[in-house]
Design a protein around this motif. Structure first.
Motif, PDB file in Angstrom:
ATOM      1  N   GLN A  60       3.097   5.628   2.192  1.00  0.00           N
ATOM      2  CA  GLN A  60       3.689   4.475   1.502  1.00  0.00           C
ATOM      3  C   GLN A  60       4.397   3.570   2.501  1.00  0.00           C
ATOM      4  OE1 GLN A  60       6.950   5.256  -1.268  1.00  0.00           O
ATOM      5  NE2 GLN A  60       6.101   3.737  -2.661  1.00  0.00           N
ATOM      6  N   VAL A  61       5.095   4.178   3.461  1.00  0.00           N
ATOM      7  CA  VAL A  61       5.749   3.388   4.508  1.00  0.00           C
ATOM      8  C   VAL A  61       4.702   2.618   5.299  1.00  0.00           C
ATOM      9  CG1 VAL A  61       7.106   3.504   6.636  1.00  0.00           C
ATOM     10  CG2 VAL A  61       7.722   4.944   4.680  1.00  0.00           C
ATOM     11  N   LEU A  62       3.655   3.311   5.709  1.00  0.00           N
ATOM     12  CA  LEU A  62       2.606   2.707   6.530  1.00  0.00           C
ATOM     13  C   LEU A  62       1.918   1.556   5.808  1.00  0.00           C
ATOM     14  CD1 LEU A  62       1.286   3.277   9.332  1.00  0.00           C
ATOM     15  CD2 LEU A  62      -0.460   4.556   8.096  1.00  0.00           C
ATOM     16  N   SER A  63       1.692   1.714   4.524  1.00  0.00           N
ATOM     17  CA  SER A  63       0.943   0.708   3.750  1.00  0.00           C
ATOM     18  C   SER A  63       1.688  -0.611   3.630  1.00  0.00           C
ATOM     19  CB  SER A  63       0.614   1.260   2.365  1.00  0.00           C
ATOM     20  OG  SER A  63       1.795   1.455   1.605  1.00  0.00           O
ATOM     21  N   GLN A  64       2.969  -0.641   3.962  1.00  0.00           N
ATOM     22  CA  GLN A  64       3.746  -1.878   3.878  1.00  0.00           C
ATOM     23  C   GLN A  64       3.578  -2.759   5.116  1.00  0.00           C
ATOM     24  OE1 GLN A  64       7.894  -0.980   2.860  1.00  0.00           O
ATOM     25  NE2 GLN A  64       7.200   0.860   1.820  1.00  0.00           N
ATOM     26  N   LEU A  65       2.974  -2.205   6.175  1.00  0.00           N
ATOM     27  CA  LEU A  65       2.831  -2.945   7.428  1.00  0.00           C
ATOM     28  C   LEU A  65       1.770  -4.026   7.292  1.00  0.00           C
ATOM     29  CD1 LEU A  65       3.984  -2.787  10.351  1.00  0.00           C
ATOM     30  CD2 LEU A  65       2.012  -1.360  10.922  1.00  0.00           C
ATOM     31  N   ARG A  66       2.022  -5.192   7.887  1.00  0.00           N
ATOM     32  CA  ARG A  66       1.056  -6.295   7.840  1.00  0.00           C
ATOM     33  C   ARG A  66      -0.268  -5.836   8.454  1.00  0.00           C
ATOM     34  NH1 ARG A  66       2.593 -10.434  11.376  1.00  0.00           N
ATOM     35  NH2 ARG A  66       0.865 -11.618  10.547  1.00  0.00           N
ATOM     36  N   PRO A  67      -1.375  -5.938   7.721  1.00  0.00           N
ATOM     37  CA  PRO A  67      -2.655  -5.391   8.206  1.00  0.00           C
ATOM     38  C   PRO A  67      -3.148  -5.998   9.511  1.00  0.00           C
ATOM     39  CG  PRO A  67      -2.766  -5.853   5.849  1.00  0.00           C
ATOM     40  CD  PRO A  67      -1.485  -6.461   6.342  1.00  0.00           C
ATOM     41  N   ASP A  68      -2.816  -7.264   9.751  1.00  0.00           N
ATOM     42  CA  ASP A  68      -3.346  -7.922  10.948  1.00  0.00           C
ATOM     43  C   ASP A  68      -2.383  -7.859  12.134  1.00  0.00           C
ATOM     44  OD1 ASP A  68      -1.424  -9.582   9.891  1.00  0.00           O
ATOM     45  OD2 ASP A  68      -2.611 -11.428  10.066  1.00  0.00           O
TER      46      ASP A  68
ATOM     47  N   GLN B 174      -6.027   7.515   8.273  1.00  0.00           N
ATOM     48  CA  GLN B 174      -5.725   6.525   7.240  1.00  0.00           C
ATOM     49  C   GLN B 174      -5.326   5.189   7.860  1.00  0.00           C
ATOM     50  OE1 GLN B 174      -2.820   9.147   5.423  1.00  0.00           O
ATOM     51  NE2 GLN B 174      -4.112   9.460   3.620  1.00  0.00           N
ATOM     52  N   SER B 175      -4.660   5.240   9.007  1.00  0.00           N
ATOM     53  CA  SER B 175      -4.301   4.008   9.727  1.00  0.00           C
ATOM     54  C   SER B 175      -5.546   3.261  10.175  1.00  0.00           C
ATOM     55  CB  SER B 175      -3.428   4.334  10.937  1.00  0.00           C
ATOM     56  OG  SER B 175      -2.228   4.957  10.562  1.00  0.00           O
ATOM     57  N   LEU B 176      -6.535   4.001  10.670  1.00  0.00           N
ATOM     58  CA  LEU B 176      -7.786   3.371  11.098  1.00  0.00           C
ATOM     59  C   LEU B 176      -8.452   2.652   9.922  1.00  0.00           C
ATOM     60  CD1 LEU B 176      -9.254   6.177  13.386  1.00  0.00           C
ATOM     61  CD2 LEU B 176      -8.229   4.018  14.122  1.00  0.00           C
ATOM     62  N   GLU B 177      -8.390   3.251   8.746  1.00  0.00           N
ATOM     63  CA  GLU B 177      -8.978   2.616   7.571  1.00  0.00           C
ATOM     64  C   GLU B 177      -8.219   1.349   7.189  1.00  0.00           C
ATOM     65  OE1 GLU B 177      -9.145   5.435   4.412  1.00  0.00           O
ATOM     66  OE2 GLU B 177     -10.443   6.839   5.501  1.00  0.00           O
ATOM     67  N   MET B 178      -6.906   1.368   7.333  1.00  0.00           N
ATOM     68  CA  MET B 178      -6.082   0.228   6.920  1.00  0.00           C
ATOM     69  C   MET B 178      -6.050  -0.897   7.946  1.00  0.00           C
ATOM     70  SD  MET B 178      -2.764   1.759   4.912  1.00  0.00           S
ATOM     71  CE  MET B 178      -2.414   3.149   5.982  1.00  0.00           C
ATOM     72  N   PHE B 179      -5.977  -0.527   9.225  1.00  0.00           N
ATOM     73  CA  PHE B 179      -5.736  -1.527  10.269  1.00  0.00           C
ATOM     74  C   PHE B 179      -6.895  -1.692  11.243  1.00  0.00           C
ATOM     75  CE2 PHE B 179      -1.596   0.618   9.340  1.00  0.00           C
ATOM     76  CZ  PHE B 179      -1.078  -0.403   8.538  1.00  0.00           C
ATOM     77  N   GLY B 180      -7.896  -0.831  11.147  1.00  0.00           N
ATOM     78  CA  GLY B 180      -9.033  -0.933  12.037  1.00  0.00           C
ATOM     79  C   GLY B 180      -8.860  -0.115  13.303  1.00  0.00           C
ATOM     80  N   ALA B 181      -9.927  -0.023  14.058  1.00  0.00           N
ATOM     81  CA  ALA B 181      -9.920   0.725  15.316  1.00  0.00           C
ATOM     82  C   ALA B 181      -9.307  -0.125  16.428  1.00  0.00           C
ATOM     83  CB  ALA B 181     -11.346   1.123  15.691  1.00  0.00           C
ATOM     84  N   TRP B 182      -8.336   0.462  17.121  1.00  0.00           N
ATOM     85  CA  TRP B 182      -7.705  -0.169  18.288  1.00  0.00           C
ATOM     86  C   TRP B 182      -7.483   0.914  19.347  1.00  0.00           C
ATOM     87  CZ3 TRP B 182      -7.743  -5.267  18.483  1.00  0.00           C
ATOM     88  CH2 TRP B 182      -7.773  -5.982  17.272  1.00  0.00           C
ATOM     89  N   PRO B 183      -7.307   0.515  20.609  1.00  0.00           N
ATOM     90  CA  PRO B 183      -7.093   1.521  21.655  1.00  0.00           C
ATOM     91  C   PRO B 183      -5.981   2.497  21.276  1.00  0.00           C
ATOM     92  CG  PRO B 183      -7.427  -0.633  22.643  1.00  0.00           C
ATOM     93  CD  PRO B 183      -7.361  -0.850  21.165  1.00  0.00           C
ATOM     94  N   THR B 184      -6.277   3.775  21.442  1.00  0.00           N
ATOM     95  CA  THR B 184      -5.362   4.828  20.995  1.00  0.00           C
ATOM     96  C   THR B 184      -5.027   5.752  22.152  1.00  0.00           C
ATOM     97  OG1 THR B 184      -6.370   4.762  18.788  1.00  0.00           O
ATOM     98  CG2 THR B 184      -5.018   6.683  19.326  1.00  0.00           C
ATOM     99  N   LEU B 185      -3.737   6.000  22.328  1.00  0.00           N
ATOM    100  CA  LEU B 185      -3.259   6.760  23.472  1.00  0.00           C
ATOM    101  C   LEU B 185      -2.634   8.075  23.039  1.00  0.00           C
ATOM    102  CD1 LEU B 185      -2.564   6.168  26.706  1.00  0.00           C
ATOM    103  CD2 LEU B 185      -0.272   6.438  25.768  1.00  0.00           C
ATOM    104  N   LEU B 186      -2.915   9.124  23.795  1.00  0.00           N
ATOM    105  CA  LEU B 186      -2.282  10.429  23.613  1.00  0.00           C
ATOM    106  C   LEU B 186      -1.145  10.562  24.623  1.00  0.00           C
ATOM    107  CD1 LEU B 186      -2.132  13.652  24.597  1.00  0.00           C
ATOM    108  CD2 LEU B 186      -2.223  13.118  22.152  1.00  0.00           C
TER     109      LEU B 186
END
Length: 278
Positions: free
Chosen positions: A190-198, A237-249
């Protein structure tokens, strides 16, 4: 620019020697500008410089202290500007926080009092920093263990307005979203879903540590263990909401052999695979 569906590893004192010796296949590595500035000369410095010319990189700062009252460190930002010139694929990121007083830097990222006044100030500071480096900045949401009674906005409301008004982007630390939600008894999705998608342009993943303190159990963003399974699910779920972006471990404490860390990077690649094929 890095490929949107790319996976990388943070390079630090604890793992640089192994990365230097083994040169594993990585889409990119993350480098801290502070290490380049402070570590001139010596083995680590030479390894870091060679690695950043061997791999694509991103630049992630922890000393900008963009929320502090002191003037921005323009010399530091000019170093970032030069590094961005040397590495056209790179972006520069820091944190929605402050961490210094009178040129004395702490080892913690301290949350802001989230008011309209603070927001106006942060928009001004971010805009100034972006003007100096000549590029848009990514700002990471931090882990926090307290909240201020004076705050008028939630963390996400604050970040949404900051990105909208300044033109900066979010480096979304998925673990921090999850850990904060656990610590403050909230629903992380629910917290994550409030973030601006773009607004999202990158992701961080790390392992937090459950500790028992005086008030009870708390998740500490220690970067000292594997990513928790609920965080992997929140990342998907973030990838579904905001798309694929460079991801760091990030794994910088209790660092295991590099082969174990690379297993976590491979998990990122597997999560990104449908976006590459699609």
């Amino acid at each position: 620019m890095l490929a949107r569906a790319s996976s990388g590893l943070n390079v630090c004192h604890e793992n640089a020697a192994e990365v230097f010796e083994q040169r594993p296949e990585l889409d990119f590595i993350q480098v801290h500008p502070e290490h380049i500035i402070q570590e001139k000369g010596g083995v680590y410095s030479s390894q870091l410089n060679e690695l950043r010319n061997h791999y694509n990189i991103t630049l992630h700062g922890f000393g900008l202290s963009i929320g502090s009252t002191a003037p921005l460190d323009k010399d530091y930002l000019l170093v970032v500007k030069q590094l961005l010139r040397e590495h056209p694929e790179a972006v520069f990121s820091d944190h929605v926080s402050w961490s210094s007083v009178s040129h004395h830097h702490f080892h913690d990222l301290i949350p802001l009092i989230q008011t309209e006044e603070t927001l106006d100030y942060m928009v001004e500071r971010v805009s100034e920093a972006q003007d100096i480096i000549g590029a848009q900045i990514l700002l990471e949401n931090i882990s926090s263990y307290m909240r201020f009674k004076q705050s008028e906005l939630s963390e996400i409301e604050f970040i949404n307005e900051l990105t909208r008004r300044s033109g900066c982007f979010v480096l979304l630390d998925v673990n921090n979203i999850w850990a904060n939600a656990m610590n403050f008894q909230e629903d992380p999705l629910q917290v994550l879903s409030q973030l601006r998608p773009d607004s999202v342009r990158g992701y961080h993943l790390a392992g937090c540590t459950l500790e028992t303190k005086g008030a009870g159990d708390v998740y500490i963003d220690y970067h000292g263990e594997a990513v928790h399974e609920p965080v992997w699910e929140l990342y998907r779920q973030s990838l579904e909401m905001f798309g694929a972006w460079p991801t760091l471990l990030e794994w910088e404490n209790n660092v295991p052999p590099l082969s174990r860390t690379l297993e976590e990077v491979e998990k990122i690649s597997q999560c990104l695979l449908p976006y590459i094929q699609g």
